[in-house]
Design an enzyme around this catalytic site. Sequence first.
Site, short mmCIF file in Angstrom:
data_model
loop_
_atom_site.label_atom_id
_atom_site.label_comp_id
_atom_site.label_asym_id
_atom_site.label_seq_id
_atom_site.Cartn_x
_atom_site.Cartn_y
_atom_site.Cartn_z
N HIS A 28 -8.22 -4.97 -0.43
CA HIS A 28 -6.97 -4.30 -0.01
C HIS A 28 -6.29 -5.20 1.01
CE1 HIS A 28 -4.30 -0.92 0.05
NE2 HIS A 28 -4.37 -0.84 1.36
N ASP A 57 -10.04 -4.20 -4.88
CA ASP A 57 -9.50 -3.33 -3.84
C ASP A 57 -10.30 -2.02 -3.82
OD1 ASP A 57 -7.98 -1.65 -2.18
OD2 ASP A 57 -6.10 -2.54 -2.82
N SER A 80 0.83 -1.19 0.00
CA SER A 80 0.00 0.00 0.00
C SER A 80 0.87 1.26 0.00
CB SER A 80 -0.95 -0.05 1.20
OG SER A 80 -1.96 0.92 1.09
#
Length: 240
Positions: free
Chosen positions: A218, A186, A130
């Site tokens: 995610h 996501d 991320s």
Amino acid sequence: MASSLRRTAPLILPAAGRHTATVIFVHGLGDTGHGWVSTVDHWRSRNHLNEVKFVLPHAPHIPISVNGGMQMPGWFDLKTLGTTLEQARMQAPDEDAPGILASRAYIHSLVQDEVSNGIPSERVVLGGFSQGGAISIFAGLTAPFKLAGIIGLSSWLLLGPGFRDHVPSGDINKPTPVLMGQGDEDPLVRYEWANETQKTLSAWGYDVTLKTYRGMGHSTCLEEFDEVEAFLASRLPAQG
């Protein structure tokens, strides 16, 4: 900004055997390096990475706009989440450039620490998840030293077209393999962002592979972990 941040020393997981290579893996927003210990254990469970030391840095606590300005571990401020490409293109980029550059300098310093301890930068892989993946792609491709590889999981390209303003003369990491992994469901870092990142960087001549994981949000999955392990083993083969 970089000088005012309070940083905790990274978590170090020593090589199981002779130390000949290093992976620096950067966590996401709100996490710490400790959150990736079990994943590193999984990567090392088949003894393919016995010569690899893992460095898991901890982000400083900073105000995060999407969190109402409250402080949490972050590599740079985030003002929006889940934005589509169309929405982003309708407004001027609103990225935390000072925070991004401060984190890049810190990640580069971790690589330099490894070089100072006798590990060539060509035996270092930089990666993350991320926010950590985004800063790893940015820091890796704009590094003034050659890396073995770069990993960005559930991540995206920082600073958009301005990215190339930060590439050093010689573009030393243009041929460095970049592995991206992304879930196609996501809701935070949308798949289109990862796909656009891969297309943009490839058009600029970088060696970027995007692996897609169907139905994943995610998060991560065992298939992705195995892809990363194989990438690390190929980029950091044992020398003993």
